[in-house]
Design a protein around this motif. Structure first.
Motif, PDB file in Angstrom:
ATOM      1  N   GLU A 127       5.100  51.650 117.329  1.00  0.00           N
ATOM      2  CA  GLU A 127       5.055  50.762 116.215  1.00  0.00           C
ATOM      3  C   GLU A 127       6.425  50.059 115.917  1.00  0.00           C
ATOM      4  O   GLU A 127       7.424  50.955 116.348  1.00  0.00           O
ATOM      5  N   ALA A 128       6.597  49.036 115.488  1.00  0.00           N
ATOM      6  CA  ALA A 128       7.926  48.404 115.085  1.00  0.00           C
ATOM      7  C   ALA A 128       8.577  49.149 114.031  1.00  0.00           C
ATOM      8  O   ALA A 128       8.077  49.996 113.370  1.00  0.00           O
ATOM      9  N   GLY A 129       9.897  49.285 114.110  1.00  0.00           N
ATOM     10  CA  GLY A 129      10.534  50.003 112.775  1.00  0.00           C
ATOM     11  C   GLY A 129      10.594  48.951 111.659  1.00  0.00           C
ATOM     12  O   GLY A 129       9.952  47.895 111.519  1.00  0.00           O
ATOM     13  N   ASN A 130      11.369  49.187 110.726  1.00  0.00           N
ATOM     14  CA  ASN A 130      11.422  48.654 109.430  1.00  0.00           C
ATOM     15  C   ASN A 130      12.771  47.980 109.307  1.00  0.00           C
ATOM     16  O   ASN A 130      13.707  48.333 109.760  1.00  0.00           O
TER      17      ASN A 130
ATOM     18  N   GLU B 254       1.482  49.064 114.489  1.00  0.00           N
ATOM     19  CA  GLU B 254       1.953  48.549 113.052  1.00  0.00           C
ATOM     20  C   GLU B 254       3.101  47.743 113.407  1.00  0.00           C
ATOM     21  O   GLU B 254       4.346  48.106 113.926  1.00  0.00           O
ATOM     22  N   ALA B 255       3.178  46.679 112.595  1.00  0.00           N
ATOM     23  CA  ALA B 255       4.195  45.836 112.811  1.00  0.00           C
ATOM     24  C   ALA B 255       5.649  46.176 111.802  1.00  0.00           C
ATOM     25  O   ALA B 255       6.686  45.708 112.288  1.00  0.00           O
ATOM     26  N   GLY B 256       5.474  46.993 111.099  1.00  0.00           N
ATOM     27  CA  GLY B 256       6.724  47.554 110.478  1.00  0.00           C
ATOM     28  C   GLY B 256       6.748  46.895 109.066  1.00  0.00           C
ATOM     29  O   GLY B 256       5.730  46.086 108.610  1.00  0.00           O
ATOM     30  N   ILE B 257       7.848  47.128 108.343  1.00  0.00           N
ATOM     31  CA  ILE B 257       7.818  46.899 106.903  1.00  0.00           C
ATOM     32  C   ILE B 257       9.231  46.112 106.710  1.00  0.00           C
ATOM     33  O   ILE B 257      10.329  46.513 107.155  1.00  0.00           O
ATOM     34  N   ILE B 258       9.142  44.743 106.143  1.00  0.00           N
ATOM     35  CA  ILE B 258      10.291  44.242 105.479  1.00  0.00           C
ATOM     36  C   ILE B 258      10.497  44.429 104.091  1.00  0.00           C
ATOM     37  O   ILE B 258       9.691  44.153 103.347  1.00  0.00           O
ATOM     38  N   ASN B 259      11.637  45.131 103.819  1.00  0.00           N
ATOM     39  CA  ASN B 259      11.764  45.217 102.276  1.00  0.00           C
ATOM     40  C   ASN B 259      13.334  44.350 101.945  1.00  0.00           C
ATOM     41  O   ASN B 259      14.373  44.701 102.539  1.00  0.00           O
TER      42      ASN B 259
ATOM     43  N   VAL C 244      15.597  33.620 111.392  1.00  0.00           N
ATOM     44  CA  VAL C 244      14.089  34.539 111.160  1.00  0.00           C
ATOM     45  C   VAL C 244      14.572  35.934 110.816  1.00  0.00           C
ATOM     46  O   VAL C 244      15.368  36.441 111.216  1.00  0.00           O
ATOM     47  N   ILE C 245      13.844  36.371 109.914  1.00  0.00           N
ATOM     48  CA  ILE C 245      13.860  37.885 109.839  1.00  0.00           C
ATOM     49  C   ILE C 245      12.314  38.231 110.027  1.00  0.00           C
ATOM     50  O   ILE C 245      11.529  37.810 109.615  1.00  0.00           O
ATOM     51  N   ALA C 246      12.304  39.337 111.084  1.00  0.00           N
ATOM     52  CA  ALA C 246      10.792  39.548 111.592  1.00  0.00           C
ATOM     53  C   ALA C 246      10.620  41.029 112.118  1.00  0.00           C
ATOM     54  O   ALA C 246      11.805  41.559 112.654  1.00  0.00           O
ATOM     55  N   VAL C 247       9.687  41.417 111.853  1.00  0.00           N
ATOM     56  CA  VAL C 247       9.117  42.693 112.619  1.00  0.00           C
ATOM     57  C   VAL C 247       7.847  42.528 113.096  1.00  0.00           C
ATOM     58  O   VAL C 247       7.049  41.694 112.802  1.00  0.00           O
ATOM     59  N   SER C 248       7.520  42.989 114.508  1.00  0.00           N
ATOM     60  CA  SER C 248       6.567  42.782 115.185  1.00  0.00           C
ATOM     61  C   SER C 248       6.037  43.885 116.294  1.00  0.00           C
ATOM     62  O   SER C 248       7.301  44.668 116.486  1.00  0.00           O
ATOM     63  N   SER C 249       4.933  44.036 116.556  1.00  0.00           N
ATOM     64  CA  SER C 249       4.432  45.033 117.353  1.00  0.00           C
ATOM     65  C   SER C 249       3.346  44.318 118.422  1.00  0.00           C
ATOM     66  O   SER C 249       2.489  43.740 117.996  1.00  0.00           O
ATOM     67  N   GLU C 250       3.236  44.741 119.595  1.00  0.00           N
ATOM     68  CA  GLU C 250       2.200  44.280 120.632  1.00  0.00           C
ATOM     69  C   GLU C 250       0.990  44.964 120.025  1.00  0.00           C
ATOM     70  O   GLU C 250      -0.286  44.471 120.178  1.00  0.00           O
ATOM     71  N   SER C 251       1.037  46.226 119.888  1.00  0.00           N
ATOM     72  CA  SER C 251      -0.414  47.071 119.559  1.00  0.00           C
ATOM     73  C   SER C 251      -0.322  47.805 118.368  1.00  0.00           C
ATOM     74  O   SER C 251      -1.210  48.419 117.923  1.00  0.00           O
TER      75      SER C 251
END
Length: 71
Positions: free
Chosen positions: A22-25, A49-54, A40-47
């Motif tokens: 999982e991607a971090g936050n 959870e993408a993570g959280i942007i707060n 860009v501000i981004a969170v991503s994951s190939e498989s």
């Protein structure tokens, strides 16, 4: 570029997860956030959870192709 004026000129603030993870936050706390010129501000994951942007800000400006995304 990330500086006291914000994120601009194609700057990237990103967290990514690999194939099995999982991607971090990303957390941003500021009075005013300016994201400009394809930055860009981004969170991503190939498989996973993408993570959280707060983002905690009184004002957020996205201009000239800038983005915030979770993929």
């Amino acid at each position: 570029m990330i500086d006291e004026d914000g994120i601009n000129r194609g700057g990237i603030l990103a967290v990514a997860g690999g194939e099995d993870g999982e991607a971090g936050n990303v957390a941003v706390q500021t009075t005013s956030l300016d994201i400009d010129d394809k930055a860009v501000i981004a969170v991503s994951s190939e498989s996973g959870e993408a993570g959280i942007i707060n983002i905690e800000a009184n004002n957020i400006d996205l201009t000239r192709g800038a983005s915030i995304r979770s993929e």
